[in-house]
Design a protein around this motif. Structure first.
Motif, PDB file in Angstrom:
ATOM      1  N   LEU A 236      40.475  37.221  42.391  1.00 23.03           N
ATOM      2  CA  LEU A 236      41.675  37.503  41.614  1.00 23.03           C
ATOM      3  C   LEU A 236      42.474  38.637  42.236  1.00 23.03           C
ATOM      4  N   LEU A 237      41.775  39.678  42.655  1.00 19.40           N
ATOM      5  CA  LEU A 237      42.461  40.840  43.237  1.00 19.40           C
ATOM      6  C   LEU A 237      43.134  40.508  44.565  1.00 19.40           C
ATOM      7  N   ALA A 251      53.125  31.237  29.951  1.00 20.47           N
ATOM      8  CA  ALA A 251      52.654  31.915  31.156  1.00 20.47           C
ATOM      9  C   ALA A 251      52.915  33.408  31.054  1.00 20.47           C
ATOM     10  N   ALA A 252      51.879  34.195  31.274  1.00 23.56           N
ATOM     11  CA  ALA A 252      52.002  35.646  31.323  1.00 23.56           C
ATOM     12  C   ALA A 252      51.346  36.128  32.612  1.00 23.56           C
ATOM     13  N   ARG A 253      52.122  36.803  33.448  1.00 25.36           N
ATOM     14  CA  ARG A 253      51.546  37.293  34.710  1.00 25.36           C
ATOM     15  C   ARG A 253      50.681  38.513  34.452  1.00 25.36           C
ATOM     16  N   VAL A 254      49.504  38.538  35.052  1.00 24.36           N
ATOM     17  CA  VAL A 254      48.622  39.701  34.949  1.00 24.36           C
ATOM     18  C   VAL A 254      49.173  40.783  35.865  1.00 24.36           C
ATOM     19  N   ARG A 255      49.615  41.883  35.283  1.00 20.57           N
ATOM     20  CA  ARG A 255      50.163  42.968  36.100  1.00 20.57           C
ATOM     21  C   ARG A 255      49.192  44.137  36.252  1.00 20.57           C
ATOM     22  N   LYS A 261      46.287  47.771  39.580  1.00 22.03           N
ATOM     23  CA  LYS A 261      47.640  47.319  39.333  1.00 22.03           C
ATOM     24  C   LYS A 261      47.961  46.180  40.297  1.00 22.03           C
ATOM     25  N   LEU A 262      48.471  45.067  39.758  1.00 23.47           N
ATOM     26  CA  LEU A 262      48.800  43.912  40.574  1.00 23.47           C
ATOM     27  C   LEU A 262      50.315  43.840  40.748  1.00 23.47           C
ATOM     28  N   LYS A 263      50.771  43.872  41.989  1.00 25.04           N
ATOM     29  CA  LYS A 263      52.202  43.845  42.257  1.00 25.04           C
ATOM     30  C   LYS A 263      52.792  42.467  41.967  1.00 25.04           C
TER      31      LYS A 263
END
Length: 282
Positions: A236-237, A251-255, A261-263
């Protein structure tokens, strides 16, 4: 005009008739197993522009869930009729439709069944736009893999979500307590994007996601390579982006994943459009 109040239609589970129910009046009795045991099933369906999205997949999963719990086979035509009647009263725009099917009252043994449509909550709409901060949590329970079902018994899941929110997160991704691989969100399916590859976790305890299935079918027609795969947190990372997909939030982006923290990826709007169109196409 969109209704600001819930719209409810009761479904008679054996005869298949439907009737409108006043949302200001009680519906469930004190000894209904939905209340006392969480013994029943449900489906959440997106209502958009007067249509129930992805309805065939929801209906099939509803049948499967009923079979898994030993409930009388639902008369799907009646559930769809109740849904259409509720949509007509609800009006245009987006809404959350819930099919609920309880084992019913202990005193009668008769199932209880109803369809409800209500406006989508503001926080759900905000998470679509802004993304979510996700806590990782081991999942210490599962439904037997040979009997997948979307049951009403969400107490443990909701407790984990409350804990996550107390810690500053919006949502949860569960992991296997033994192997550590990724399972699913609290009320969603995990999807990763890396180049033209879309992946979703594989595990025989995961309830198949209707939104994920619609997404993969449409994405493959657009040239993406889609696959279920055993995934770990490092996968995932390392992905370009991670999404939680579900019927109502879409849909919700994992931030943020745990402390990472995911760019936002360069193709965020493309992926959003892909998922949104998949829901409209099914």
């Amino acid at each position: 005009m969109v209704s600001t109040k819930p719209v409810i239609f009761v479904v008679e589970p054996f005869g298949g008739s439907i009737r409108w129910h006043n949302p200001s009046l009680p519906l469930i009795y004190w000894d209904d197993y939905a209340v006392t045991r969480g013994d029943g099933i449900f489906e959440s369906i997106l209502i958009r522009d007067g249509q129930a999205a992805n309805i065939e997949r929801h209906a099939q999963r509803f049948r499967t869930s009923a079979e898994a719990l030993g409930l009388p086979e639902p008369i799907i035509e009646s559930w769809i009729s109740a849904t259409n009647a509720a949509i007509e009263e609800f009006g245009d725009g987006e809404g959350k439709c819930t099919w609920t099917y309880s084992r019913g009252r202990a005193s009668t043994g008769l199932p209880t069944a109803w369809v409800a449509i209500q406006p989508i909550a503001d926080d759900v709409l905000a998470q679509r736009d802004n993304g979510v901060r996700v806590m990782l949590s081991e999942r210490g329970w599962s439904f037997p893999s040979e009997l997948p079902a979307k049951t009403l018994n969400y107490a443990a899941t909701m407790a984990t979500l409350r804990l996550a929110r107390d810690r500053g997160f919006d949502d949860v991704i569960f992991t296997d307590p033994y192997e550590g691989h990724v399972l699913e969100g609290a009320t969603s399916t995990v999807v990763t994007v890396k180049g033209d590859k879309l992946r979703t976790p594989y595990d025989d305890t995961i309830l198949p996601g209707t939104t994920q299935a619609a997404l993969f079918e449409y994405a493959e027609s657009q040239g993406y390579r889609c696959k279920q795969k055993v995934l770990d947190v490092d996968y995932l990372l390392d992905a370009d982006s991670v999404w939680l997909v579900s019927s109502i939030r879409v849909a919700a982006r994992v931030r943020r994943l745990g402390e990472h923290k995911l760019k936002a990826p360069d193709n965020e709007q493309e992926i959003r459009s892909l998922i949104d169109t998949a829901m409209s196409a099914n």
